[in-house]
Design a protein around this motif. Structure first.
Motif, PDB file in Angstrom:
ATOM      1  N   GLU A 157     -10.310   7.531   7.072  1.00  0.00           N
ATOM      2  CA  GLU A 157      -9.120   6.621   7.541  1.00  0.00           C
ATOM      3  C   GLU A 157      -9.032   5.928   8.735  1.00  0.00           C
ATOM      4  OE1 GLU A 157      -5.316   8.739   7.373  1.00  0.00           O
ATOM      5  OE2 GLU A 157      -5.305   9.420   5.446  1.00  0.00           O
ATOM      6  N   ALA A 158      -9.816   6.413   9.696  1.00  0.00           N
ATOM      7  CA  ALA A 158     -10.016   5.724  11.188  1.00  0.00           C
ATOM      8  C   ALA A 158     -10.953   4.853  11.043  1.00  0.00           C
ATOM      9  CB  ALA A 158     -10.223   6.834  12.172  1.00  0.00           C
ATOM     10  N   THR A 159     -12.112   5.120  10.414  1.00  0.00           N
ATOM     11  CA  THR A 159     -13.335   4.123  10.471  1.00  0.00           C
ATOM     12  C   THR A 159     -13.983   3.806   9.244  1.00  0.00           C
ATOM     13  OG1 THR A 159     -14.838   6.168  10.239  1.00  0.00           O
ATOM     14  CG2 THR A 159     -14.306   5.558  12.466  1.00  0.00           C
ATOM     15  N   TYR A 160     -13.065   4.100   8.350  1.00  0.00           N
ATOM     16  CA  TYR A 160     -13.289   3.660   7.039  1.00  0.00           C
ATOM     17  C   TYR A 160     -14.282   4.409   6.066  1.00  0.00           C
ATOM     18  CZ  TYR A 160     -10.462  -0.383   8.070  1.00  0.00           C
ATOM     19  OH  TYR A 160      -9.424  -1.050   8.673  1.00  0.00           O
ATOM     20  N   VAL A 161     -15.591   4.444   6.886  1.00  0.00           N
ATOM     21  CA  VAL A 161     -16.637   5.248   6.353  1.00  0.00           C
ATOM     22  C   VAL A 161     -17.297   6.155   7.542  1.00  0.00           C
ATOM     23  CG1 VAL A 161     -17.347   4.058   4.414  1.00  0.00           C
ATOM     24  CG2 VAL A 161     -18.395   3.616   6.383  1.00  0.00           C
TER      25      VAL A 161
END
Length: 431
Positions: A157-161
């Motif tokens: 959620e924070a860095t997408y991947v």
């Protein structure tokens, strides 16, 4: 047989083509399990979907092998089946029977465009640098799929991947398979990718990561729930909502297939003078398989980029496709065995094939920013949008703009301007 498939001209053999066909099949076999799972969420019969998936792959792959002499596997497209289920049927509340009819109509339009050689013309006028970008971009996309399937890359959620949990058994199996395959491949062992998958499967069963099949032979499910349904719902397509869906099927499948064909032809060394030999026949076979698939009861078929796994093993002719088709035929009777071919088993092949395809970006003229930036957008957006078609569309929108800015508008083929307008409309009215 050797003369028909041009073995000598393409430097291949029965053994090499057979190994390539089996490798591609194993890389594609997951579609027999995954496609029914996805499409059955629309209310379609899962058993009928299994049979329709297998038969559409058998027929489509056989067509492209015999008609175009290409080492390509065709089966229901993973991206489009998700669009069919979650966007069209669930999101737009369109019955699966009507949506399937939309696939049929899109397939007929595909065939008309192929017979008129419009699809072939569009592919051949694409600038060379953008073709290299498409091939390289698909390489990154394929590798990203492999990393995702292996659990090495996961959502965040924070860095997408982010990096996944590398200590889980399935991920460790994928990493082990990757190391084995790299060793075999770098040692120059023909069929190294195929042998890597076989050894990974054996290791997985020995350590309990993969459950051995409970049976060897299974009964072929009936097609009755889905076969020929499209012919009873032709009157349902005449609404703006369904027509928009048909256009989307047409658009996404067109450029998914175009991208795959460019990448495969380039990797196999078949592209000559920026032209793809027998492209018209390949595209016609692809469109025919979509029509057949919709009648049988599955969403749009497409050329699978996983075909590059077989090409890496040495597949160069349509005989590879014949072997793939034969494997799908056998799979109809041995469906329980296919359950052991998990995403973790095929992930190493996809990562390695992605690396091989990514070398195409080295052929792009990076010193010329007019083509370098659109090429970069194509490459980067394929994995980030998780869509080959979206990456191509964004690059094709940017290319004419860059050329006009550099006062080179006359050097752009008129068809590229037409595509520019179509892609803009697609993003405005469909996405």
């Amino acid at each position: 047989m050797k003369n028909y498939f041009q073995f000598s001209e393409r430097g291949t053999s029965f053994k090499q083509e057979s190994a390539a066909g089996i490798t591609t099949f194993l890389s594609m076999a997951y579609i027999l399990v995954v496609n029914p799972v996805i499409l059955s969420q629309t209310g379609m019969d899962k058993g009928a979907l299994f049979t329709a998936t297998a038969l559409s792959a058998i027929i489509g792959t056989l067509l492209i092998g015999l008609m175009a002499n290409y080492p390509i596997g065709i089966a229901p497209s993973m991206g489009i089946n998700a669009f069919f289920t979650f966007t069209v049927c669930i999101g737009m509340n369109i019955p699966w029977e009507t949506a399937l009819t939309g696939v049929f109509i899109a397939g007929v339009l595909f065939m008309i465009l192929s017979l008129l050689k419009i699809r072939e013309k569009i592919i051949n006028i694409i600038p060379q640098d953008l073709k290299h970008a498409i091939g390289g971009g698909i390489g990154f996309f394929v590798a990203f799929m492999g990393l995702k399937n292996a659990g090495i890359v996961t959502s965040n959620e924070a860095t997408y991947v982010s990096i996944g949990n590398l200590s889980t058994a399935p991920t460790l199996l994928a990493i082990t398979g990757f190391i084995i395959t790299i060793i075999l491949f770098n040692r120059g062992i023909k069929g190294g990718i195929f042998y890597g998958m076989v050894l990974s499967t054996i290791i997985g069963m020995v350590f309990g990561v993969i459950k051995p099949p409970q049976a060897i032979i299974g009964k072929i499910p009936s097609l009755e729930p889905t076969f020929g349904v499209v012919f009873n719902h032709l009157d349902d397509i005449f609404s703006p909502k369904v027509l928009a869906v048909i256009f989307t099927f047409l658009f996404v499948a067109f450029f998914d297939t175009a991208g795959a064909l460019i990448a495969i032809a380039s990797q196999a060394g078949l592209m000559k003078n920026n032209q793809i030999p027998n492209a018209g026949k390949a595209l016609l076979a692809d469109s025919m398989s979509t029509i057949v698939g919709s009648v049988l009861g599955t969403s749009t078929t497409a050329s699978f980029v996983e075909s590059t796994a077989g090409i890496a093993v040495g597949g160069r002719t349509g005989f590879t496709s014949i072997v793939i088709s034969a494997c799908f035929t056998v799979s109809l009777f041995f469906s329980p065995v296919l359950s052991i071919i998990t995403p973790e088993i095929t992930a190493p092949a996809l990562i390695i094939v992605g690396a091989l395809m990514a070398t195409e970006i080295g052929k792009i003229n990076w010193s010329n920013l007019t083509v370098a930036i659109p090429s970069f957008i194509i490459v980067i957006m394929m994995p980030l949008s998780f869509s080959v078609a979206t990456g191509i569309a964004l690059g094709f929108i940017l290319y004419p703009i860059s050329m006009i800015a550099m006062k080179k508008a006359r050097e752009v083929h008129p068809i590229m301007y037409v595509l520019f307008v179509i892609f803009i409309g697609y993003f405005v009215y469909v996405i």
